[in-house]
Design an enzyme around this catalytic site. Structure first.
Site, PDB file in Angstrom:
ATOM      1  N   ALA A 151      37.838  14.593  23.994  1.00  0.00           N
ATOM      2  CA  ALA A 151      38.596  15.668  23.344  1.00  0.00           C
ATOM      3  C   ALA A 151      40.105  15.449  23.490  1.00  0.00           C
ATOM      4  O   ALA A 151      40.676  15.734  24.543  1.00  0.00           O
ATOM      5  CB  ALA A 151      38.186  17.010  23.940  1.00  0.00           C
ATOM      6  N   GLU A 154      43.897  18.438  18.722  1.00  0.00           N
ATOM      7  CA  GLU A 154      44.029  19.910  18.805  1.00  0.00           C
ATOM      8  C   GLU A 154      44.355  20.462  17.420  1.00  0.00           C
ATOM      9  O   GLU A 154      44.795  19.722  16.544  1.00  0.00           O
ATOM     10  CB  GLU A 154      45.156  20.254  19.783  1.00  0.00           C
ATOM     11  CG  GLU A 154      44.869  19.709  21.171  1.00  0.00           C
ATOM     12  CD  GLU A 154      45.849  20.191  22.227  1.00  0.00           C
ATOM     13  OE1 GLU A 154      46.841  20.871  21.877  1.00  0.00           O
ATOM     14  OE2 GLU A 154      45.594  19.901  23.405  1.00  0.00           O
ATOM     15  N   PRO A 155      44.199  21.784  17.256  1.00  0.00           N
ATOM     16  CA  PRO A 155      44.492  22.355  15.933  1.00  0.00           C
ATOM     17  C   PRO A 155      45.918  22.014  15.466  1.00  0.00           C
ATOM     18  O   PRO A 155      46.144  21.790  14.284  1.00  0.00           O
ATOM     19  CB  PRO A 155      44.327  23.860  16.161  1.00  0.00           C
ATOM     20  CG  PRO A 155      43.353  23.961  17.295  1.00  0.00           C
ATOM     21  CD  PRO A 155      43.619  22.780  18.182  1.00  0.00           C
ATOM     22  N   TYR A 258      48.797   6.479  28.232  1.00  0.00           N
ATOM     23  CA  TYR A 258      48.510   5.045  28.266  1.00  0.00           C
ATOM     24  C   TYR A 258      47.004   4.815  28.095  1.00  0.00           C
ATOM     25  O   TYR A 258      46.572   3.942  27.346  1.00  0.00           O
ATOM     26  CB  TYR A 258      49.024   4.435  29.581  1.00  0.00           C
ATOM     27  CG  TYR A 258      48.312   3.183  29.965  1.00  0.00           C
ATOM     28  CD1 TYR A 258      48.560   1.981  29.286  1.00  0.00           C
ATOM     29  CD2 TYR A 258      47.340   3.189  30.969  1.00  0.00           C
ATOM     30  CE1 TYR A 258      47.860   0.829  29.612  1.00  0.00           C
ATOM     31  CE2 TYR A 258      46.642   2.046  31.295  1.00  0.00           C
ATOM     32  CZ  TYR A 258      46.903   0.868  30.609  1.00  0.00           C
ATOM     33  OH  TYR A 258      46.191  -0.258  30.926  1.00  0.00           O
ATOM     34  N   GLU A 267      38.073   1.864  20.161  1.00  0.00           N
ATOM     35  CA  GLU A 267      37.587   2.812  19.154  1.00  0.00           C
ATOM     36  C   GLU A 267      37.833   2.268  17.745  1.00  0.00           C
ATOM     37  O   GLU A 267      36.963   2.333  16.871  1.00  0.00           O
ATOM     38  CB  GLU A 267      38.292   4.163  19.312  1.00  0.00           C
ATOM     39  CG  GLU A 267      37.853   5.168  18.241  1.00  0.00           C
ATOM     40  CD  GLU A 267      38.420   6.576  18.432  1.00  0.00           C
ATOM     41  OE1 GLU A 267      39.129   6.812  19.428  1.00  0.00           O
ATOM     42  OE2 GLU A 267      38.147   7.429  17.560  1.00  0.00           O
ATOM     43  N   GLN A 361      28.864   4.030  -8.536  1.00  0.00           N
ATOM     44  CA  GLN A 361      29.074   3.814  -9.981  1.00  0.00           C
ATOM     45  C   GLN A 361      27.963   2.937 -10.556  1.00  0.00           C
ATOM     46  O   GLN A 361      27.427   3.217 -11.638  1.00  0.00           O
ATOM     47  CB  GLN A 361      30.452   3.167 -10.202  1.00  0.00           C
ATOM     48  CG  GLN A 361      30.870   3.058 -11.650  1.00  0.00           C
ATOM     49  CD  GLN A 361      31.182   4.420 -12.276  1.00  0.00           C
ATOM     50  OE1 GLN A 361      31.393   5.394 -11.577  1.00  0.00           O
ATOM     51  NE2 GLN A 361      31.172   4.473 -13.594  1.00  0.00           N
ATOM     52  N   GLY A 364      24.916   4.675 -11.414  1.00  0.00           N
ATOM     53  CA  GLY A 364      24.980   5.660 -12.503  1.00  0.00           C
ATOM     54  C   GLY A 364      24.685   7.061 -11.984  1.00  0.00           C
ATOM     55  O   GLY A 364      25.025   7.399 -10.844  1.00  0.00           O
ATOM     56  N   GLY A 365      23.986   7.859 -12.805  1.00  0.00           N
ATOM     57  CA  GLY A 365      23.682   9.245 -12.433  1.00  0.00           C
ATOM     58  C   GLY A 365      22.842   9.348 -11.171  1.00  0.00           C
ATOM     59  O   GLY A 365      22.998  10.274 -10.370  1.00  0.00           O
TER      60      GLY A 365
END
Ligand SMILES: Cc1cc2nc3c(=O)[nH]c(=O)nc-3n(C[C@H](O)[C@H](O)[C@H](O)COP(=O)(O)OP(=O)(O)OC[C@H]3O[C@@H](n4cnc5c(N)ncnc54)[C@H](O)[C@@H]3O)c2cc1C
Length: 404
Positions: A151, A154-155, A258, A267, A361, A364-365
């Protein structure tokens, strides 16, 4: 008409056939077994886990049972690298194989949860922790009994790590932690949260320290909805007067910046390796599709335009692969390849988005439909140019190394 994941070649023909350094024949054998295990044990559950936006905690134990969470770590901490910190190269290379093959599970969210645990949260405990900290937090992490998160963000501060506001105030026997974190992978379920916090009132990067925080009183977390990585747990975490004992300070006080920067190198390499693995899989699945899908009376792979798309993608994937392997080689040789790792992260993350888009792509669909999983791959890929340092930050780092 769907190409089965099990029938997809690990390496599409026309792409790398030889063993490329720093990998060896032994590691290529290991690659086959990792890939086989992932396809047999994780891939069949990917759809269900993506739909429920969750994968069970048990998955960490299942992955651990193969030894895949401890490839870099010493045996005394439950790992399998005899060289350990004295000679980490073999461990990093085995880990690199696993990182490249894990995307074959078909869910970026599952791969992200496993990587965030073993790759970015346990790794700083291994690199900077004391023997006691490793026994208490690394070992149960390697066995999958305790899940870990890292963690930092932060916001109000992501790219600007030095701007974090979470505070750790010195009190009798430890620290009192207050603040909030956001976008934390494994943040709801983690038992162990490696957390960056300010330990001096002055601003800047000198006053940041790293703590191993156990989930307990004062720690809250809530899940966040997101574009991709649906199976992964991404959370906002709050710390409200959380007591962290002195012995849970990781490394030296005020040296956290550091450690964060050192952790970023692995990472970013992890992300580059994961992207290379993902692009090879998406490419192979799309090649299968183009051979099988007919339009105007022939397979769409027979159209020159489509052929050229594959030729372009194969060339770009090969460039990404060799660039990443070279950065990995320099990293395991201990050469601190800041530019090479940064370039590999920058190049592979955007390229994966582009490759997924091009492959969608070609579908296609059907590419827009969930059935073919290209839409998931595209959504999952979009995190790459943001997480672990944005593209813009990568360019800032490179600019500095170039003296501009
Ligand atoms: C799904 C997901 C999982 C994540 N997992 C984790 C995790 O486990 N642990 C953790 O700590 N974090 C995690 N992150 C956070 C991630 O690392 C940050 O989102 C990222 O570093 C960017 O920070 P930010 O979102 O605050 O964007 P900001 O820093 O606010 O940036 C916003 C925009 O401004 C640009 N910008 C900022 N500074 C500069 C500059 N100097 N020059 C040019 N442009 C600039 C950025 O490139 C970006 O385009 C995760 C994020 C996501 C979305």
């Amino acid at each position: 008409m769907e190409a089965s994941a099990k029938t997809r070649p690990a390496k599409p023909s026309g792409m790398a056939k030889d063993i490329t350094p720093p990998f060896t024949e032994e590691l290529e054998e290991f690659r086959k077994s990792v890939r086989g295990w992932v396809l047999a044990n994780l891939t069949p559950h990917a759809d269900e886990w993506e739909a429920s936006k969750h994968f069970p905690d048990e998955v960490f134990k299942t992955v651990a049972s193969q030894g895949y969470l401890g490839l870099k770590f010493e045996e005394e901490y439950g790992g399998s690298n005899e060289g350990g910190l004295e000679n980490p190269a073999q461990g990093y290379l085995a880990d690199a194989v696993q990182l490249e093959e894990l995307p074959a599970c078909g869910s970026g969210g599952v791969a992200a949860g496993i990587w965030a645990h073993a790759g970015i949260a346990l790794t700083p405990i291994w690199k900077f922790g004391s023997h006691e900290q490793k026994l208490k937090y690394l070992k149960p992490g390697v066995s999958g009994d305790k899940i870990a998160a890292l963690a930092i963000t932060e916001p109000g501060a992501g790219s600007d790590v030095a701007g974090i506001q979470t505070k750790a105030e010195k009190v009798d026997g430890g620290y009192l932690l207050n603040g909030s974190k956001v976008f934390i992978t494994n943040g709801v379920r983690a038992h162990t949260i490696v957390t960056a916090a300010k330990t001096t009132p002055e601003g800047g990067h000198h006053g940041i320290s790293f703590f191993i925080v156990e989930r307990g009183e004062g720690v809250t977390s809530s899940p966040l909805e997101k574009l991709g990585w649906h199976a992964s747990d991404t959370a906002e975490i709050g710390y409200n007067d959380v007591f962290v004992p002195e012995e849970n300070l990781l490394g030296e006080e005020n040296h956290g910046f550091y450690m964060i920067m050192a952790n970023f190198q692995w990472e970013r390499l992890m992300m580059a390796l994961g992207a290379v693995g993902a692009m090879k899989d998406v490419f192979a699945a799309t090649l299968d599709y183009a051979h099988e899908r007919n339009a105007f009376g022939r397979p769409i792979s027979n159209f020159q335009v489509i052929r050229h798309k594959f030729a372009d993608m194969a060339t770009q994937i090969e460039a990404a692969r060799t660039m990443t392997y070279n950065a990995l080689r320099l990293f395991v040789e201990g050469k601190e390849p800041l530019s090479e790792v940064t370039m590999a992260k920058l190049f592979t993350q955007r390229l994966l988005v582009n490759i997924c888009d091009e492959c969608l792509q070609i579908h296609g669909g059907w590419g827009y439909m969930k059935e073919y999983k290209i839409e998931r791959a595209l959504r999952d890929a979009r995190l790459g140019p943001i997480g672990g340092g944005t593209d813009e930050i990568m360019k800032e780092i490179l600019g500095k190394t170039l003296g501009v």
